[in-house]
Design an enzyme around this catalytic site. Structure first.
Site, PDB file in Angstrom:
ATOM      1  N   ARG A  56      40.147  13.092  20.976  1.00  0.00           N
ATOM      2  CA  ARG A  56      40.904  12.148  21.496  1.00  0.00           C
ATOM      3  C   ARG A  56      40.274  10.951  22.305  1.00  0.00           C
ATOM      4  NH1 ARG A  56      43.480  16.167  21.174  1.00  0.00           N
ATOM      5  NH2 ARG A  56      41.695  17.111  22.158  1.00  0.00           N
ATOM      6  N   THR A  57      38.980  11.365  22.912  1.00  0.00           N
ATOM      7  CA  THR A  57      38.599  10.136  23.702  1.00  0.00           C
ATOM      8  C   THR A  57      37.619   9.287  22.871  1.00  0.00           C
ATOM      9  OG1 THR A  57      38.466  11.625  25.580  1.00  0.00           O
ATOM     10  CG2 THR A  57      37.098   9.755  25.971  1.00  0.00           C
ATOM     11  N   LYS A  86      14.308  14.463  20.396  1.00  0.00           N
ATOM     12  CA  LYS A  86      12.937  13.985  20.077  1.00  0.00           C
ATOM     13  C   LYS A  86      12.305  14.107  21.814  1.00  0.00           C
ATOM     14  CE  LYS A  86      13.367  11.162  16.142  1.00  0.00           C
ATOM     15  NZ  LYS A  86      13.049   9.763  15.685  1.00  0.00           N
ATOM     16  N   ARG A 107      29.800   9.798  26.927  1.00  0.00           N
ATOM     17  CA  ARG A 107      30.152  11.222  27.326  1.00  0.00           C
ATOM     18  C   ARG A 107      29.081  12.058  27.270  1.00  0.00           C
ATOM     19  NH1 ARG A 107      35.173  15.003  25.419  1.00  0.00           N
ATOM     20  NH2 ARG A 107      36.218  13.484  26.891  1.00  0.00           N
ATOM     21  N   HIS A 135      36.566  11.999  34.526  1.00  0.00           N
ATOM     22  CA  HIS A 135      37.035  11.373  33.352  1.00  0.00           C
ATOM     23  C   HIS A 135      38.243  10.362  33.734  1.00  0.00           C
ATOM     24  CE1 HIS A 135      37.973  11.218  29.168  1.00  0.00           C
ATOM     25  NE2 HIS A 135      38.085  12.313  28.996  1.00  0.00           N
TER      26      HIS A 135
END
Ligand code: ASP
Length: 307
Positions: A56-57, A86, A107, A135
């Site tokens: 969703r986000t 890396k 995120r 959030h």
């Protein structure tokens, strides 16, 4: 501290009551007149940088940018597919992406990552979830749904159930509610997954009544909102084994919950919210997710300095 245009969003703490109401009004207008916004962000680029799984986000941020006429560049699995493999630091990645995009939705699996990113970025960074921390955009869309349904967040009685320790959406939404009067938050959680004590103390200090319950049914009587959350199995310490199935929205819970109440969940839902609940007229979680599109469009407009 108000959330100003062109600023990063690291915590919901940046939002004051007028910021919230203004954002909800903008989201309403976007919902009502989408074509008026179709070219609003045409020259701009959003980068979605996701180090943790999301449906969703990420997709709603990307859809939001595209529905504003903007463009999107994306790393959906940055933990495995970006230069992080890396050994590049988050700070370096953010410095580089700042040169490519006008706004970044990030995120990350570590609490505080968004604040770190915002400190080095030359464009606004929007916290799309930082580990067990916060959030903010989820809390905004959660509050938007309640606001639309009730017309106000004052006088609200909301029951949080599930993983209140690692569930970041609960942390942000509870802090958001401190801007409203006469709010009661009832909390129901397995023993080791209760609301963090510092957060509970802050809520109390800022005027929210926090009431722990052990039986979900009891916590649902006279509640306006039942906010169900998933046990955050990916974040639990290895030695912790909560009975994930302990709290579920079963017929007893539905019988205790008032007819006017709504059932919310940030999703994804698993055992705690059976699909049989979907037919209940109080189930509001799909509408909740849908509203996230308009809220994120409103956020992007302001982050880009267009509102
Ligand atoms: N999707 C929400 C989050 O990212 C809720 C969850 O995953 O349980 O925090």
């Amino acid at each position: 501290v108000a959330w100003e245009a062109r600023q990063s969003i690291t915590s919901i703490r940046q939002f004051e009551r007028p910021d919230l109401l203004r954002l909800f009004d903008r989201a309403d207008d976007i919902r009502d007149r989408p074509s008026a916004y179709a070219d609003a962000a045409t020259p701009y680029v959003l980068a979605t940088l996701f180090y943790e799984p999301s449906t969703r986000t990420r997709l709603s941020f990307e859809a939001a940018m595209m529905r504003l006429g903007g463009k999107v560049i994306s790393t959906e699995n940055a933990r495995a597919m970006s230069s992080a493999v890396k050994g590049e630091s988050l700070a370096d990645t953010i410095r580089i992406v700042s040169g490519y995009a006008d706004v970044i939705a990030l995120r990350h699996h570590e609490e505080g990552a968004a604040a770190l990113a915002a400190a080095v970025a030359s464009v606004p960074v929007l916290n799309a979830g930082d580990g067990p921390g916060e959030h903010p955009s989820q809390a905004l869309l959660d509050a938007y749904l309640i606001y639309r349904r009730r017309g106000s967040l004052d006088g609200l009685t909301l029951t949080f159930v599930g993983d209140l320790a690692y569930g970041r959406t609960v942390h942000s939404l509870a802090l958001l509610l401190t801007h409203f009067h006469d709010v009661t938050v009832r909390v129901v959680a397995p023993e080791s997954l209760g609301l963090p004590t510092a957060l509970a103390a802050e809520l109390a200090r800022r005027g929210v009544t926090v009431m722990p319950f052990s039986r979900l049914e009891d916590a649902c009587r006279h509640a306006d909102v039942l906010y169900v959350t998933r046990i955050q199995t990916e974040r639990l310490p290895a030695d912790l084994d909560p009975d994930a199935a302990r709290y579920t929205v079963d017929p007893g819970v539905l019988a205790a919950l008032p007819a006017h109440a709504i059932i919310m969940h940030p999703l994804p839902r698993v055992a705690e919210l059976p699909p049989t609940v979907d037919a209940d007229p109080r189930a509001a979680y799909f509408e909740q997710a849908r509203g996230g599109l308009f809220v994120r469009m409103a956020l992007l407009l302001r982050a880009l300095g267009l509102d």
